[in-house]
Structure formats: C-alpha cells, structure tokens
Design a protein around this motif. Structure first.
Motif, mmCIF file in Angstrom:
data_model
loop_
_atom_site.group_PDB
_atom_site.id
_atom_site.type_symbol
_atom_site.label_atom_id
_atom_site.label_comp_id
_atom_site.label_asym_id
_atom_site.label_seq_id
_atom_site.Cartn_x
_atom_site.Cartn_y
_atom_site.Cartn_z
ATOM 1 N N GLY A 1 -1.733 37.912 -14.413
ATOM 2 C CA GLY A 1 -0.664 37.561 -15.346
ATOM 3 C C GLY A 1 0.288 38.718 -15.552
ATOM 4 O O GLY A 1 -0.161 39.830 -15.848
ATOM 5 N N TYR B 1 0.109 34.898 -17.909
ATOM 6 C CA TYR B 1 1.104 34.100 -17.210
ATOM 7 C C TYR B 1 1.051 32.716 -17.832
ATOM 8 O O TYR B 1 -0.016 32.120 -17.930
ATOM 9 N N CYS C 1 -4.176 33.772 -16.677
ATOM 10 C CA CYS C 1 -4.318 35.004 -17.439
ATOM 11 C C CYS C 1 -5.507 35.831 -16.980
ATOM 12 O O CYS C 1 -6.356 35.358 -16.234
#
Length: 491
Positions: free
Chosen positions: A50, A96, A23
C-alpha cells in the motif's frame, strides 16, 4: 501507484492501474523497545502492499497517540514524528484503498472510543457484508452517527472500528469475539487499546498474517515475514484462519472465533507478496521460479533471450530460462527513482510516458528473438506498450509468456482488479489477445500449473480472479462488477 519494492511493471503507463493489494499491517508489543521506529521499518518492508497513506499509533499503557498522512512511509514519517510516538505498544498501517476514497480521513490506523478507552485498528483485506455491519451498528446505536456514509468516504475498516466500540460494558477482547463471527470477507486485522495488542484473521485466511518474537521477548504481528526479519524478530507461525490473538504482559493468548476453512489467495504467490516471503511453508520466490519452469514446458518456443518485465516478472523469467535452456538477460533498464508523478501529461506525453520508467537496452534486443515474461495481464496497456517499445528497438520476434492464467473476474477480497468489462482477457480468444498486444506468440500458464507451483492443494486456495469460483459470497451490490462486455453475469 508505485510498488514500494520496485515492482513497477503495472505502473508504467500513466493511466494503467494494475493489481493493488489493500494494505499492510504491523503490530508490536515490546516493553523497553523503540516501538515506533521498529514499526516504521516494519512498514517499510510492507510498502509494496500500500502506497497511498501510512500511519502509526502507539500506547504507553495510559493513552494512545497516532500520526498518519498521505504518502509513502518514508514521506510520512521523520525522526521527530517517530520520537514523539512513545510507548511499548505500536500499530502501523500502509494503505491502498479498495473501499472508500483515497483521502486523509480514511488513512489508518482508525481510532474510536470503547467502553474502557480507545481502539486503534489496521485492516488488510476487504469485507463483503459491510452493509449488514452498518445495519448492525445502527441497530446497536440508533444511528451510525460516527460514520460519514456519503460520497465514498466510509470504509469497511471504519465500520469495524465503530462496532468494536459499540458495546459500553464488555472488554475489547470480549466485543471482538462476539463481533468477528458476523464479519464476512477477507480481513487480517491488527488492533490495539491502551494496554494490549490484538490480531485476527478471517476463517478463510485469504490474506497473510504472521506472528514473530523479538530477542527481548516482545511480540510482533505482520502481513509478511520480511517485516519480521527487518526488525530482528524470529518467525513463530502464521496466525491461523479463524483465530483471534491477544498479546499482553503475560504473552500470547489464542482463541478461535470460527472454524478454519483455508482459501489463501493464489495471487499472493503470483504477484502480491514479496519474493522473500514464505506462506504455508512455501517460498514465494520458489513458487514463482516453478511457475516460470512450468510456463516453459507448457509454452516452449525457439528464441535467443528470455527477459522479464521488471521486476515482478523476474523470478518466472529465470525459471523459464532454466527449464528452456535459453539464456536469461535484462532487455529493459528501469529507473529506480521514479515514483508516482502528479504532473498530468498531455496526450503526446502520455504516449511517451512509459519511457519515464523503462528504457530498452538496444544492444541486447536488436535482431533477437525475445521471450518476454510477465506475471499477469489485467488491461493489457502496459504489455502493449512494452511490445511496441521492443519492436522499435529492433527485436526480431517477441513471444509474451504470462506466469498466471488469464485474469477474468474481479476480486472482492482486497485486490483492486478492474470490472469484467475492463479486463483484457474477457470474451477474447488467445489469438485476439495476442493481436491486441502485437506479440508474435502469447502463452499463459495453466491454472493447474500455477496451483502446482504453490505446493498447496487447490481446495485451500482462492483462484476466483482466474476461475470465477468465489469461496466467500460476493457483496449483493456487486452485480455490475461481474458483468462482461456482453452483459454476461456469473451465476
């Protein structure tokens, strides 16, 4: 997933899943500023970390508003959404998933009640003792009633959010200082309540986290310094490993919840971070150039052209060309407007899928001896397809050079690497990997050469995905991820 900064080389094959970071986080405390719009642009600069979901929470000092959805930052937010997010504190997140499903419920920032209001939290990294934290939550509350622990819907971030709200008396800062010493793994956190912005970084500092100051006097925290640059904030320093920061109307207040034991992720230098990021005083672009130069010294070969796999292989390819004296050129052209496609191709179309994003420049390639530079090989599907594409375009020779050592171990700290059984380099000799790719020669940079290029001492870096030397104990239930094709397990 498409990389937000155009680094598409690991997303070329429809079924190829390359290294993804967990992220990107961005937080801002800036009275008088349009914090939601600044956060939007900050997240835009962190999109490469992400691409599954994005969210922004804001506070006006009295209440927190949040807007989040699945998709890229530019897809999730429009002018109307940002105008509605009013206040002087904001927290943004681009996700992500490495734990929990890729669903709206797991998009961040996560929200939870506290003793004195609400907490919104964004997390970059991956925890290794989530089950212990769940047990702690159950001990405190009698049941983890706020969490859905079934079907992969629970994230380590949701557990942290619930624990921050599990104390019914202390302030959020007091709860955080009591909780953080019990948290293991990689965590660069930005979180907020109605009146303050907070940031914390794990004692190993696996993932980056930066502090910046706006000309107006406001403060910003972000995963990488380009996110500071884009909003006009001056880089002040990195949040230190083991540090907890509170930002309010009186400025920045720092506390230490654990001694620093730096183990920064070396793969940030290889691939994850933007090239215009600086970590520990070292430019990522400069590190990648030096990796390419080292690669040329360690694995020289006679050739006509050095070319990258667009675009993350470009700095190392330039470095290789500089050190070898062989001309640098672009042998592949990239479609910059191709994102993730949700159309499922047939097997025939799947074989042709790479052409959607890359196409060879035949006049550059034909009859040439090529050195093709990439940053890493995970499963090898993409590199195999590129070698075939270049052969079909008339390349005389193809020499693959990789600016990181063979990836042989999974990551438990926020990179979604495959299990050992799926990694191309496990239980294979260099010659076997070369034959599998279809290249004329293959060379990886040495671990020592990669580390030297970062200008960091080896004992301050995490190299686990290359060496299997884990600086933080992996989760107890991760044994199956550590197994190779032969059933070998790391001890």
């Amino acid at each position: 997933m498409p990389r937000g900064d155009g680094r598409l080389n690991h997303d070329l094959m429809p079924d190829e899943k390359g290294p993804q970071d967990a992220c990107g986080v961005f937080g801002i405390y800036a009275p008088g500023e349009e914090v939601s719009k600044l956060t939007y642009f900050g997240l835009y600069a962190l999109q490469h970390r992400g691409q599954e979901s994005a969210g922004i929470a804001t506070s006006n000092g009295d209440k927190i508003l949040v807007f989040k959805d699945m998709g890229l930052v530019s897809q999730v937010f429009d002018e109307g959404a940002l105008e509605a997010l009013t206040g002087h504190i904001a927290l943004g997140h681009a996700r992500y998933s490495t734990t929990g499903a890729s669903v709206w419920a797991n998009a961040q920032p996560t929200l939870g009640p506290t003793a004195h209001g609400t907490v919104a939290l964004g997390h970059n990294g991956n925890l290794t003792n989530t089950q212990e934290l769940i047990d702690l939550l159950i001990e405190r509350e009698g049941a983890a009633r706020r969490l859905d622990l079934k079907g992969g819907k629970c994230t380590d971030t949701a557990v942290l959010t619930a624990l921050l709200g599990s104390d019914r008396e202390d302030t959020l800062a007091e709860v955080a200082m009591e909780l953080l010493p019990h948290v293991r793994g990689a965590f660069s956190l930005a979180f907020m309540d109605e009146t303050k912005l907070y940031a914390a970084r794990d004692p190993q500092g696996v993932r980056p986290l930066m502090l910046g100051k706006l000309p107006s006097g406001g403060w910003v925290v972000a995963s990488e310094n380009p996110a500071l640059d884009i909003v006009g904030a001056e880089f002040v320093r990195e949040i230190e490993p083991g540090e907890f920061v509170v930002i309010d109307e009186d400025g920045v207040h720092s506390s230490r919840f654990a001694p620093a034991d730096p183990k920064n992720c070396v793969f940030e230098y290889v691939y994850l971070a933007r090239p215009d990021t600086t970590m520990n005083g070292r430019s990522v672009n400069a590190a990648r150039l030096e990796m390419g130069r080292t690669l040329a010294r360690e694995h020289p070969v006679e050739a006509d052209l050095v070319m990258p796999t667009p675009e993350s292989g470009t700095p190392a390819a330039i470095g290789y060309a500089q050190a070898s004296g062989i001309p640098f050129g672009q042998g592949l052209t990239k479609n910059s407007y191709v994102g993730r496609t949700f159309i499922q191709p047939s097997q025939t179309l799947r074989k042709l899928g790479i052409r959607l994003k890359l196409n060879p420049l035949r006049e550059v390639i034909e009859g040439k001896r090529l050195i093709v530079v990439d940053d890493s090989i995970v499963r090898g599907n993409t590199q195999r397809a590129i070698v075939k594409m270049l052969r079909d375009a008339g390349a005389a020779e193809i020499h693959v050079r990789i600016s990181s050592p063979p990836v042989q171990w999974p990551c438990f700290y926020g990179i979604d690497f495959a299990t050992r059984s799926e990694l191309a380099a496990v239980n294979k000799t260099l010659e076997e990997i070369r034959l599998d790719l279809g290249a004329d020669t293959l060379g990886y940079i040495s671990t020592e050469g990669m580390i030297a290029a970062t200008q960091q001492s080896q004992d301050r870096l995490c190299t686990a995905c290359f060496t299997g030397d884990y600086p933080i104990e992996p989760p107890v239930d991760a044994r199956h991820l550590l197994m190779s094709q032969t059933g070998e397990v790391s001890q």
